[in-house]
Design a protein around this motif. Structure first.
Motif, PDB file in Angstrom:
ATOM      1  N   ILE A  31       0.820  -1.164   0.013  1.00  0.00           N
ATOM      2  CA  ILE A  31      -0.127  -0.026   0.087  1.00  0.00           C
ATOM      3  C   ILE A  31       0.721   1.255  -0.043  1.00  0.00           C
ATOM      4  CG2 ILE A  31      -1.754   1.323   1.232  1.00  0.00           C
ATOM      5  CD1 ILE A  31      -2.838  -1.072   2.671  1.00  0.00           C
ATOM      6  N   ASN A  32       0.552   2.245  -0.928  1.00  0.00           N
ATOM      7  CA  ASN A  32       1.421   3.515  -0.922  1.00  0.00           C
ATOM      8  C   ASN A  32       0.316   4.634  -0.577  1.00  0.00           C
ATOM      9  OD1 ASN A  32       4.302   3.144  -1.656  1.00  0.00           O
ATOM     10  ND2 ASN A  32       3.221   1.793  -3.080  1.00  0.00           N
ATOM     11  N   LYS A  33      -0.928   4.515  -0.696  1.00  0.00           N
ATOM     12  CA  LYS A  33      -2.028   5.531  -0.649  1.00  0.00           C
ATOM     13  C   LYS A  33      -3.251   4.855   0.007  1.00  0.00           C
ATOM     14  CE  LYS A  33      -3.840   7.604  -4.011  1.00  0.00           C
ATOM     15  NZ  LYS A  33      -3.776   8.530  -5.209  1.00  0.00           N
ATOM     16  N   MET A  34      -3.901   5.360   0.913  1.00  0.00           N
ATOM     17  CA  MET A  34      -5.185   5.386   1.384  1.00  0.00           C
ATOM     18  C   MET A  34      -6.218   6.393   1.281  1.00  0.00           C
ATOM     19  SD  MET A  34      -4.699   2.233   2.929  1.00  0.00           S
ATOM     20  CE  MET A  34      -6.166   2.039   4.018  1.00  0.00           C
ATOM     21  N   GLY A  44     -23.486   9.099  -6.805  1.00  0.00           N
ATOM     22  CA  GLY A  44     -22.591   8.200  -7.320  1.00  0.00           C
ATOM     23  C   GLY A  44     -21.453   8.439  -6.123  1.00  0.00           C
ATOM     24  N   ARG A  45     -20.357   7.564  -6.099  1.00  0.00           N
ATOM     25  CA  ARG A  45     -19.224   7.545  -5.233  1.00  0.00           C
ATOM     26  C   ARG A  45     -18.463   8.697  -5.434  1.00  0.00           C
ATOM     27  NH1 ARG A  45     -16.090   2.216  -5.632  1.00  0.00           N
ATOM     28  NH2 ARG A  45     -15.073   3.243  -7.314  1.00  0.00           N
ATOM     29  N   GLU A  46     -18.243   9.197  -4.360  1.00  0.00           N
ATOM     30  CA  GLU A  46     -17.701  10.738  -4.193  1.00  0.00           C
ATOM     31  C   GLU A  46     -16.043  10.352  -3.357  1.00  0.00           C
ATOM     32  OE1 GLU A  46     -18.447  15.417  -2.822  1.00  0.00           O
ATOM     33  OE2 GLU A  46     -19.147  13.595  -1.766  1.00  0.00           O
ATOM     34  N   PHE A  47     -14.936  10.998  -4.093  1.00  0.00           N
ATOM     35  CA  PHE A  47     -13.977  11.087  -3.313  1.00  0.00           C
ATOM     36  C   PHE A  47     -14.047  12.016  -2.122  1.00  0.00           C
ATOM     37  CE2 PHE A  47      -9.351  11.185  -2.306  1.00  0.00           C
ATOM     38  CZ  PHE A  47      -8.947  12.547  -1.935  1.00  0.00           C
ATOM     39  N   VAL A  48     -13.457  11.583  -0.877  1.00  0.00           N
ATOM     40  CA  VAL A  48     -13.508  12.441   0.189  1.00  0.00           C
ATOM     41  C   VAL A  48     -12.125  12.952   0.598  1.00  0.00           C
ATOM     42  CG1 VAL A  48     -14.323  12.594   2.632  1.00  0.00           C
ATOM     43  CG2 VAL A  48     -15.472  11.283   1.070  1.00  0.00           C
ATOM     44  N   VAL A 101      -0.180   2.185  -6.063  1.00  0.00           N
ATOM     45  CA  VAL A 101       0.459   3.339  -6.419  1.00  0.00           C
ATOM     46  C   VAL A 101      -0.092   4.702  -6.139  1.00  0.00           C
ATOM     47  CG1 VAL A 101       1.308   4.363  -8.815  1.00  0.00           C
ATOM     48  CG2 VAL A 101       0.903   1.898  -8.689  1.00  0.00           C
ATOM     49  N   ALA A 102       0.725   5.369  -5.368  1.00  0.00           N
ATOM     50  CA  ALA A 102       0.490   6.655  -4.602  1.00  0.00           C
ATOM     51  C   ALA A 102      -0.134   7.606  -5.822  1.00  0.00           C
ATOM     52  CB  ALA A 102       1.641   7.276  -4.038  1.00  0.00           C
ATOM     53  N   LEU A 103       0.592   7.763  -7.089  1.00  0.00           N
ATOM     54  CA  LEU A 103      -0.052   8.836  -7.971  1.00  0.00           C
ATOM     55  C   LEU A 103      -0.992   8.193  -8.935  1.00  0.00           C
ATOM     56  CD1 LEU A 103       3.918   9.844  -9.159  1.00  0.00           C
ATOM     57  CD2 LEU A 103       2.122  10.909  -7.473  1.00  0.00           C
ATOM     58  N   SER A 104      -1.292   7.183  -8.847  1.00  0.00           N
ATOM     59  CA  SER A 104      -2.377   6.634  -9.657  1.00  0.00           C
ATOM     60  C   SER A 104      -3.895   7.179  -9.059  1.00  0.00           C
ATOM     61  CB  SER A 104      -2.533   5.077  -9.533  1.00  0.00           C
ATOM     62  OG  SER A 104      -3.638   4.587 -10.156  1.00  0.00           O
ATOM     63  N   GLY A 105      -4.733   7.360  -9.935  1.00  0.00           N
ATOM     64  CA  GLY A 105      -5.977   7.616  -9.444  1.00  0.00           C
ATOM     65  C   GLY A 105      -6.840   6.814  -8.922  1.00  0.00           C
ATOM     66  N   SER A 106      -6.396   5.341  -9.292  1.00  0.00           N
ATOM     67  CA  SER A 106      -7.526   4.376  -9.020  1.00  0.00           C
ATOM     68  C   SER A 106      -6.951   3.533  -7.620  1.00  0.00           C
ATOM     69  CB  SER A 106      -7.098   3.240 -10.209  1.00  0.00           C
ATOM     70  OG  SER A 106      -5.809   2.895 -10.137  1.00  0.00           O
TER      71      SER A 106
END
Length: 120
Positions: A31-34, A44-48, A101-106
């Motif tokens: 894991i590099n990002k949570m 729809g699902r929203e980034f927080v 991947v921390a820089l990934s948007g997924s």
């Protein structure tokens, strides 16, 4: 395989606070990002918010800036979302997610979600 379990949701009055927790287990070394996401009824699902595993970089959606704080405890493999000054529009199921991947948007792994209900 990373397993994520959220906790801390509940019913709170507007202006109140809750702290969500997300405990990660399994291949946490990958894991590099949570992140935290939410989904309100009929939407729809929203980034927080998100945080890199190092803790150096955090990000928030504009609607929660100044009210929510994300943090992590790498010893406990747990990420927290402190939510203050809650509003009825914060009502949603909140999901924890982990990215390799921390820089990934997924995000690669998802929890089951925890319900947050804010009454007016």
């Amino acid at each position: 395989q990373v397993h994520l379990v959220e906790s801390g949701g509940g019913l709170v009055q507007a202006g109140g606070s809750l702290r969500l927790s997300c405990a990660a287990s399994g291949g946490t070394f990958s894991i590099n990002k949570m992140g935290w996401f939410r989904q309100a009824p009929g939407k729809g699902r929203e980034f927080v918010s998100s945080i890199t595993w190092s803790g150096r970089t955090t990000d928030y959606v504009d609607s929660v800036k100044g009210r929510f704080t994300i943090s992590r405890d790498n010893v406990q493999n747990t990420v927290y979302l402190q939510m203050n000054s809650l509003k009825p529009e914060d009502t949603a199921v909140y999901y924890c997610a982990a990215a390799r991947v921390a820089l990934s948007g997924s995000y690669d792994y998802w929890g089951q979600g925890t319900q947050v209900t804010v009454s007016s």
